[in-house]
Each structure stands twice: as C-alpha cells, then as structure tokens.
Design a protein around this motif. Structure first.
Motif, mmCIF file in Angstrom:
data_model
loop_
_atom_site.group_PDB
_atom_site.id
_atom_site.type_symbol
_atom_site.label_atom_id
_atom_site.label_comp_id
_atom_site.label_asym_id
_atom_site.label_seq_id
_atom_site.Cartn_x
_atom_site.Cartn_y
_atom_site.Cartn_z
ATOM 1 N N LEU A 331 32.816 45.012 8.242
ATOM 2 C CA LEU A 331 33.218 43.627 7.947
ATOM 3 C C LEU A 331 34.499 43.293 8.423
ATOM 4 C CD1 LEU A 331 32.909 40.752 6.684
ATOM 5 C CD2 LEU A 331 33.543 41.541 4.464
ATOM 6 N N HIS A 332 34.955 42.444 9.290
ATOM 7 C CA HIS A 332 36.213 41.889 9.889
ATOM 8 C C HIS A 332 36.533 40.810 9.189
ATOM 9 C CE1 HIS A 332 35.351 44.505 13.857
ATOM 10 N NE2 HIS A 332 35.327 45.413 12.858
ATOM 11 N N VAL A 333 37.731 41.009 8.551
ATOM 12 C CA VAL A 333 38.231 39.662 7.849
ATOM 13 C C VAL A 333 39.363 39.318 8.375
ATOM 14 C CG1 VAL A 333 39.171 38.885 5.794
ATOM 15 C CG2 VAL A 333 37.110 40.433 5.740
ATOM 16 N N GLU A 334 39.239 38.142 9.290
ATOM 17 C CA GLU A 334 40.597 37.459 9.908
ATOM 18 C C GLU A 334 41.284 36.474 9.078
ATOM 19 O OE1 GLU A 334 39.539 35.840 13.774
ATOM 20 O OE2 GLU A 334 41.489 35.388 13.932
ATOM 21 N N ILE A 335 42.622 36.624 9.156
ATOM 22 C CA ILE A 335 43.406 35.890 8.197
ATOM 23 C C ILE A 335 43.720 34.682 9.428
ATOM 24 C CG2 ILE A 335 45.675 35.788 7.005
ATOM 25 C CD1 ILE A 335 43.463 37.477 5.804
ATOM 26 N N GLU A 336 43.746 33.514 8.342
ATOM 27 C CA GLU A 336 43.903 32.304 9.108
ATOM 28 C C GLU A 336 44.851 31.783 8.462
ATOM 29 O OE1 GLU A 336 40.814 29.800 9.019
ATOM 30 O OE2 GLU A 336 40.477 29.795 11.411
ATOM 31 N N LEU A 337 45.974 31.020 8.888
ATOM 32 C CA LEU A 337 47.096 30.307 8.176
ATOM 33 C C LEU A 337 46.759 29.014 7.768
ATOM 34 C CD1 LEU A 337 49.571 31.798 6.761
ATOM 35 C CD2 LEU A 337 50.892 30.829 8.861
#
Ligand SMILES: [Zn+2]
Ligand SMILES: [Zn+2]
Length: 385
Positions: A331-337
C-alpha cells in the motif's frame, strides 16, 4: 478453477528473454512434445499446445507487452491453449510452420471430428460480472445465471423419441461418406442423405426435435480468485454448452469488470491512496488514520515530511492471482498538503506571525535557493553589460 501457467514459466525463459531465446526455447519444447514423437500421449499434446499458446503471445511484441502488463487477461480470446481441447494441433503446425519445417514430421494427428454429424464440441458461453473493488481484491464468490444448451433429458441426447433408435443410412450404408468413381478417379464425398452421420433419425424426439439438446437456464456459483482486475477473463472448463450428438461441453468465460474505489487506486498489485494533511501536521509530525482493504491502520508522519512523500506499507496491497503463494503488493500512501482557501481571523493572524518568523529565519533549503537565484540574476546582469 483451472489456472493458466505463466507463459515465461511454460517456456522456461526469463522475463527479460530475447525474441531469439524465446524462439529457441519454444522450438525445443515443441519438438520434444511433438504428437508424432508421443503418439497417444495426451499429456504431451497438452504440453505441446501450452507451449504454442505461450509462444504465440511471447513471439509477438504487442501481445507480449500486453501480457507483461495484464497477464493472461490481456491476451485472451485467441490462441491454442485456451480451453479444453479446442486448440487444434493442426492449427499450430500451420501457424508456426517455420519452426516445424525441415524436421520431417507428418503434420501431427490431423484434424479431429472429420466426420460430420458425429459428436462435436459444444459452444463456449460468455458472461459478464461486475465486482466492487474490495471483492475483486480479496476474492469472492458470485452467482451467475446463463442460458446454455444441455443434453436433452427426454432422449438423453440421442435425438430419437424414447423407445425408438436411429436407423442406418441406406444411401451410404452407415459410412457417412459416399465414393463416386469418375473414370480413373474415385471421389469421396459426405453422404447427402445423412449429412455424414451414417444414420437417420426417423422418429425425432418431441422435446429437442432431433438435435439432442435443449435450452437450459442454470445458475452457477463462480469462485473469483483474489486480485482479479478489469479485463480479466476466467475460464470454467466444461461449463459451456453441451456438444451436439453427446460431444464434449464448451467452456464458460467470465469477463470481469471492477468498479472504482472511492479512496484506493490500483497499480498492478500495489494499492495507491493519497492522504491530505495540513502544513502544521507535515512540519510538526503527526499520526494519521489510513484505510486498508480490510479495516484501518495508523501511520506515523515524522516531523518535516514534504508533500509528495510516499510511505510504503509492505504486504498491504492486492494479492497476485498468478502467484501460487498469493503474495501481496504494497500500500503506497502519498502525502498531500492541504492549503486552506478560506481563513478565519485567528488562523490568518497566526499565519502572518509565522510568515514574520519565516522571513527572519530562512531555512537552509531556502537559503541555497535564494543564493542560486542571486547568482543567476548576477550572471544575467553581467552578460547584459
Ligand atoms: Zn448416409
Ligand atoms: Zn430430445
């Protein structure tokens, strides 16, 4: 559920194998399992067909690319090894004649079912199934209802009214073929009276009118393996229509469509999910809740996490339906601002204060950026002189 073996595995080559290596590997297998060298060995014929199906795909750049991306699902709908026996050995010789030429083979066992009106394989049946994202990823069972012809119950597939039996064709004497002599030539043709069957049904069954098959609606429970994606086609061997004259059944093909997920996106066996956090959370660090295919988990976001950072959670992705051990992707969790569009008075006040602080305390990252800019401007100014 019959599963198709990996094509590279079938040919015993690496995924990175060159076209030449693939051809060599196939040639070796094809000659080893050739029907002429293995008379009566059904397993050898199956291996022969399996190798041809693999070679058909891997020897074609376009098909190979689709196979690498989508697996068997990307290249189904053709080939020699698709189902129970409808890969005709003769077709393989014709398709890859360059491989077989010069080896002195007769061309195999020839076409089967040459006698018309005799047993033939039933037609394949197709059905479409739409799954929600989670069921497709985790595997499930689905009921499908299909119409397919089955062997007639009244006449047990014979086509004759019960109590009667077919009579031998008088015209051909039961041979199904008639020979006509024309001068020196003898021409063999299919018997026009029985159309090659060798017999005639005088009392046709009242249910099937002699066809030996009747329409039938059936509900089947289909096991969907975990990890299937849109475009995948499952094959249930022998679940298609009954063959004419008590021939073997066709296959049932189940075409899979998978619906989108509100949060997850799929990339191969990996799950992707974007999680928005605020500037303060990114700068100070935080703990966020993240969804999993099953349940949820917590993820530590360390202080100073930049937007776009990807956290990988091993084994929390989708199982590979081609892997016998069912290994899962990540699972790839990409951080968004999140940048707020509307600010309360308090929020704005604090941000302005923060801006004051940031003006006086330039971070090292920014310093280099400003220095680069300064150099750039200076350089341009000197050039202009
Ligand atoms: Zn006849
Ligand atoms: Zn019947």
């Amino acid at each position: 559920m019959p599963t198709q073996r990996d094509f590279y595995e079938v040919l015993g080559v690496e995924k990175s194998a060159s076209a030449d290596e693939i051809k060599k590997a196939y040639k070796k297998l094809a000659l080893k399992n050739h029907p002429d060298r293995n008379p009566g060995d059904e397993e050898a014929i199956e291996r022969f067909k399996e190798a041809a199906a693999a070679y058909e795909v891997l020897s074609d750049d376009d098909k190979r690319a689709r196979y690498d991306r989508f697996g068997h699902a990307g290249v189904n709908g053709g080939g020699f090894g698709g189902g129970a026996g409808h890969g005709d050995v003769q077709d393989i010789f014709e398709a890859f004649s360059d491989i077989f030429s010069g080896f002195g083979f007769s061309g195999g066992t020839g076409r089967r079912g040459g006698r018309r009106g005799g047993p033939a394989r039933g037609a394949d049946v197709r059905v479409a199934v739409t799954l929600d994202f989670r069921s497709a990823a985790l595997g499930c069972e689905r009921e499908v209802s299909i119409n397919r012809k089955k062997s007639c119950t009244r006449c047990s597939g014979s086509g004759c009214e019960p109590g009667t039996s077919p009579t031998q064709c008088d015209y051909c004497g039961g041979q199904g073929q008639v020979v006509q002599a024309q001068g020196f030539f003898r021409v063999q043709t299919t018997c026009p009276a029985c159309r090659g069957a060798g017999h005639i049904i005088r009392h046709k069954c009242n249910t099937c009118y002699g066809s030996g098959r009747e329409d039938h609606r059936v509900t089947l429970n289909v096991k969907i393996p975990a990890g299937v994606d849109s475009g995948v086609q499952l094959c249930l061997q022998g679940e298609g229509e009954a063959g004419p004259n008590n021939g073997p059944n066709g296959d049932l093909y189940v075409d899979i469509t998978v619906k989108d997920h509100p949060v997850f996106r799929r990339e191969g066996m990996h799950l992707l999910c974007r999680v928005p956090i605020t500037y303060t959370q990114a700068a100070l660090g935080t703990k966020i809740e993240i969804p999993l295919l099953e349940g949820r988990d917590e993820l530590d976001i360390p202080a100073g996490t930049p937007p776009g950072e990807v956290f990988r959670l091993r084994g929390k992705g989708i199982p590979d339906p081609r892997d016998p051990r069912g290994r899962k992707g990540d699972l790839h969790v990409e951080i968004e601002l999140i940048v707020p569009k509307k600010l309360s008075e308090e929020h704005e006040g604090l941000l302005r204060k923060l801006a004051e602080v940031e003006k006086t305390q330039v971070t090292p990252h920014q310093k280099t950026w400003y220095e680069k800019l300064k150099d750039l401007f200076k350089g341009e100014a000197e050039e202009a002189q």
